[in-house]
Design an enzyme around this catalytic site. Structure first.
Site, PDB file in Angstrom:
ATOM      1  N   ASN A 192     112.644  55.244  28.805  1.00  0.00           N
ATOM      2  CA  ASN A 192     111.818  55.263  29.738  1.00  0.00           C
ATOM      3  C   ASN A 192     111.461  54.046  30.247  1.00  0.00           C
ATOM      4  O   ASN A 192     110.873  53.877  31.591  1.00  0.00           O
ATOM      5  CB  ASN A 192     110.501  55.897  29.203  1.00  0.00           C
ATOM      6  N   GLY A 194     106.810  68.797  37.139  1.00  0.00           N
ATOM      7  CA  GLY A 194     107.083  68.816  35.817  1.00  0.00           C
ATOM      8  C   GLY A 194     108.232  69.281  35.142  1.00  0.00           C
ATOM      9  O   GLY A 194     109.165  69.862  36.105  1.00  0.00           O
ATOM     10  N   ARG A 224     108.565  53.985  34.888  1.00  0.00           N
ATOM     11  CA  ARG A 224     108.306  52.903  34.074  1.00  0.00           C
ATOM     12  C   ARG A 224     109.482  51.976  33.950  1.00  0.00           C
ATOM     13  O   ARG A 224     109.664  50.793  33.485  1.00  0.00           O
ATOM     14  CB  ARG A 224     108.235  53.571  32.595  1.00  0.00           C
TER      15      ARG A 224
HETATM   16  C1  UD1 Z   1     109.460  64.906  27.661  1.00  0.00           C
HETATM   17  C2  UD1 Z   1     108.981  66.047  26.804  1.00  0.00           C
HETATM   18  C3  UD1 Z   1     108.394  65.472  25.391  1.00  0.00           C
HETATM   19  C4  UD1 Z   1     109.854  65.110  24.661  1.00  0.00           C
HETATM   20  C5  UD1 Z   1     110.589  63.796  25.499  1.00  0.00           C
HETATM   21  C6  UD1 Z   1     111.764  63.571  24.790  1.00  0.00           C
HETATM   22  C7  UD1 Z   1     107.833  67.346  28.563  1.00  0.00           C
HETATM   23  C8  UD1 Z   1     106.613  67.906  29.027  1.00  0.00           C
HETATM   24  N1  UD1 Z   1     107.881  66.617  27.533  1.00  0.00           N
HETATM   25  O1  UD1 Z   1     108.348  63.847  27.743  1.00  0.00           O
HETATM   26  O2  UD1 Z   1     107.913  66.544  24.631  1.00  0.00           O
HETATM   27  O3  UD1 Z   1     109.264  64.452  23.384  1.00  0.00           O
HETATM   28  O4  UD1 Z   1     110.689  64.330  26.785  1.00  0.00           O
HETATM   29  O5  UD1 Z   1     112.244  62.324  25.528  1.00  0.00           O
HETATM   30  O6  UD1 Z   1     108.747  67.718  28.633  1.00  0.00           O
HETATM   31  N2  UD1 Z   1     111.816  65.582  34.979  1.00  0.00           N
HETATM   32  C9  UD1 Z   1     112.388  66.393  36.281  1.00  0.00           C
HETATM   33  N3  UD1 Z   1     111.305  66.707  37.093  1.00  0.00           N
HETATM   34  C10 UD1 Z   1     110.052  66.848  36.807  1.00  0.00           C
HETATM   35  C11 UD1 Z   1     109.554  65.932  35.738  1.00  0.00           C
HETATM   36  C12 UD1 Z   1     110.508  65.633  34.833  1.00  0.00           C
HETATM   37  O7  UD1 Z   1     113.462  66.522  36.441  1.00  0.00           O
HETATM   38  O8  UD1 Z   1     109.176  67.186  37.916  1.00  0.00           O
HETATM   39  C13 UD1 Z   1     112.811  65.180  34.046  1.00  0.00           C
HETATM   40  C14 UD1 Z   1     112.928  63.974  34.099  1.00  0.00           C
HETATM   41  O9  UD1 Z   1     113.909  63.204  35.030  1.00  0.00           O
HETATM   42  C15 UD1 Z   1     113.341  63.751  32.611  1.00  0.00           C
HETATM   43  C16 UD1 Z   1     113.071  64.959  31.830  1.00  0.00           C
HETATM   44  O10 UD1 Z   1     112.721  65.835  32.854  1.00  0.00           O
HETATM   45  O11 UD1 Z   1     114.868  63.720  32.464  1.00  0.00           O
HETATM   46  C17 UD1 Z   1     111.844  64.584  30.914  1.00  0.00           C
HETATM   47  O12 UD1 Z   1     110.745  64.074  31.601  1.00  0.00           O
HETATM   48  P1  UD1 Z   1     109.984  62.987  31.337  1.00  0.00           P
HETATM   49  O13 UD1 Z   1     108.731  62.461  32.332  1.00  0.00           O
HETATM   50  O14 UD1 Z   1     111.042  61.880  31.039  1.00  0.00           O
HETATM   51  O15 UD1 Z   1     109.149  63.437  30.210  1.00  0.00           O
HETATM   52  P2  UD1 Z   1     108.593  62.734  28.623  1.00  0.00           P
HETATM   53  O16 UD1 Z   1     107.133  61.759  28.945  1.00  0.00           O
HETATM   54  O17 UD1 Z   1     109.588  61.601  28.233  1.00  0.00           O
HETATM   55 CA    CA Z   2     111.555  60.823  29.044  1.00  0.00          CA
END
Ligand code: UD1
Ligand code: CA
Length: 511
Positions: A241, A91, A26
């Site tokens: 984001n 994830g 995003r």
């Molecule tokens: C996540 C939380 C959500 C919370 C929000 C707060 C989950 C499933 N959801 O959502 O409950 O309210 O953060 O901001 O965690 N990442 C990895 N590898 C992956 C996927 C993600 O390292 O495979 C990292 C991303 O870089 C990021 C973090 O995990 O720093 C969270 O991922 P993101 O996709 O931003 O989750 P949100 O949808 O924001």
């Molecule tokens: Ca996030």
């Protein structure tokens, strides 16, 4: 809270894990999301800075998207942190599992933090650590109460107020969507318990991802002690984001920095247009005028005035100095020195007490002694200037021959005439003068006057003969008439050259 509550949380967290492998689609940027900058640090840098006071023995950063860039940045800002590679972004739960695989010996508490939470503060994490210990939890999630929970995971509590689950918005029913307590993406848990629960996390959700948030529900189902700690300031928990959120977080961070400065006695004339990095120091009674940006390792001393419309990068400004409408990079401005308007101080510029760099001056790699002045329209590079010297208007330190840079040394109480070219390498001795318009190519001994310019020749009557009838010719004829008129009280102009006339504040140099 108990009376025995520890005043420090140092040592209570064995490891810090930062999740930073996500794509950040995003943001619509080639730069990996966690490397976007605000307030003088990357998002990742802010998260690491907030966690640093916990004193964890180990820090693991999960990398994936833009891995090379993130690892290079990490080596720069947190060389002690270890990157763990998540090959595929399956994830946040999968990312946490990758990190814990890199910490096979870890048994104590682990803090797991999203890498996109740049407003997180050390005090908020310390509160979480205390709340976790006080409650005797196996896992505590940081939560926030927000006006608009759109897009965030909701905190589901039972009738007794205990946290039972975290539900992502896209998986939530209408009642759950109405909840305004959200998951901050910051978790403190027992490493063994979290490691074990992560093995059981599936991907049966709308995104088909392994959610870290599911660990909480699994531990609750096991009958374990799990809790939520609500952040005192919800702003700390805000993620980032897209570019709009980045701009909003940047503004919030800047407001916090300026609030702290103003509380400490700094005058911020216009907080809306003043930007100060978290790494900057400003002393009480300094004045920051509108349009000021203080960046990097900049520091501003007591009573100094900066701005309007001034950018200082990694620059030190001493007590009582002023910098007006100028740009300074890696410069050291001594106490009571004055700069500007419209000057550019580049790397290695060092001004002693009371020195002056006036208007339209560029300097680089220059030391200017106490009280010396470069008032107007000059370039000064690779030079050392002593105390009490004056560099006349439009002087150029000719330091580059197209191949190499050369140095110039100017002594104490020197007067460099206006429009002098000082062709380096060169030494101008103490108390020496140079004539205006000179091109100086050899050293000038102390106390000498150096003259190096064409001798003037006046061709009498040239305008009347060659430009007859022109306004110039008419003016010349009128002047000739006046000259033959009866004498006035006006004393005659002194004859001979005025080779050493220099410029300073009060007196412009002759052309
Ligand atoms: C996540 C939380 C959500 C919370 C929000 C707060 C989950 C499933 N959801 O959502 O409950 O309210 O953060 O901001 O965690 N990442 C990895 N590898 C992956 C996927 C993600 O390292 O495979 C990292 C991303 O870089 C990021 C973090 O995990 O720093 C969270 O991922 P993101 O996709 O931003 O989750 P949100 O949808 O924001
Ligand atoms: Ca996030």
């Amino acid at each position: 809270m108990s009376q025995q509550q520890p005043t420090t949380t140092t040592g209570q967290v064995g490891a810090v894990v930062v999740l930073a492998a996500g794509q950040g689609t995003r943001m619509r940027s080639r730069t990996p999301k966690v490397l976007h900058r605000l307030g003088g640090r990357s998002m990742l840098g802010h998260v690491l800075a907030a966690a640093a006071p916990l004193g964890a023995a180990q820090t693991v950063v999960v990398v994936g998207s833009g891995r090379e860039a993130v690892e290079a940045h990490l080596a720069e800002v947190a060389p002690g942190a270890v990157p763990a590679l998540q090959e595929q972004q399956l994830g946040s739960g999968h990312a946490a599992a990758v990190a814990l695989d890199a910490l096979p010996e870890l048994a104590g508490a682990v803090l797991i933090v999203n890498g996109d939470a740049p407003l997180l503060r050390a005090a908020t994490l310390a509160d979480l650590v205390r709340a976790h210990a006080d409650a005797g939890n196996l896992l505590t999630v940081l939560t926030a109460r927000v006006a608009d929970p759109t897009g965030l995971g909701r905190i589901v509590r039972d009738d007794a107020g205990g946290v039972t689950a975290i539900v992502e918005e896209r998986d939530a029913d209408a009642a759950q969507r109405a909840i305004t307590e959200v998951n901050a993406g910051v978790y403190l848990g027992d490493a063994r318990a979290v490691r074990e629960a992560l093995r059981r996390v599936g991907a049966a959700n709308d995104q088909g991802e392994q959610y870290l948030t599911d660990v909480l529900g699994l531990l609750v189902a096991d009958g374990e002690r799990v809790g939520g700690h609500t952040a005192a300031d919800a702003a700390d928990t805000l993620g980032c984001n897209d570019q709009r959120e980045l701009a909003a977080r940047r503004r919030t961070l800047n407001d916090r920095v300026l609030d702290d400065l103003m509380r400490a006695g700094v005058v911020v004339v216009d907080p809306q247009t003043t930007w100060v990095d978290v790494t900057v120091e400003v002393a009480a009674e300094a004045v920051l005028h509108p349009g000021t940006q203080l960046l990097g390792t900049t520091s501003v001393g007591t009573g100094a005035e900066v701005g309007p419309d001034t950018t200082l990068v990694d620059t030190r400004v001493g007590e009582g100095a002023t910098v007006l409408r100028s740009q300074c990079q890696q410069a050291d401005v001594g106490p009571s020195a004055t700069i500007g308007p419209f000057s550019y101080l580049r790397a290695g510029t060092r001004l002693a007490r009371g020195a002056k760099v006036g208007a339209f001056v560029e300097t680089k790699n220059v030391t200017v002694g106490e009280g010396s002045k470069i008032p107007h329209l000059s370039y000064v590079g690779d030079a050392t200037i002593g105390a009490g010297s004056n560099i006349g208007a439009a002087t150029v330190f000719v330091n580059y021959d197209g191949v190499a840079k050369h140095a110039t040394t100017v002594g104490d109480h020197v007067r460099i005439g206006s429009d002098t070219m000082l062709v380096a390498p060169l030494t101008i001795g103490d108390g020496a003068y140079t004539a205006a318009g000179s091109v100086i190519t050899s050293d000038v001994p102390p106390g000498a006057m150096a003259v190096a310019r064409g001798k003037q020749r006046n061709v009498a009557g040239w305008v009347g003969r060659r430009r007859p009838g022109s306004p110039s010719a008419q003016a010349a004829a009128a002047a000739a008439g006046a000259a033959s008129a009866p004498a006035t009280d006006t004393p005659p102009e002194p004859s001979g050259p005025h080779p050493a006339r220099t410029s300073d504040d009060d007196q412009q140099g002759q052309p």
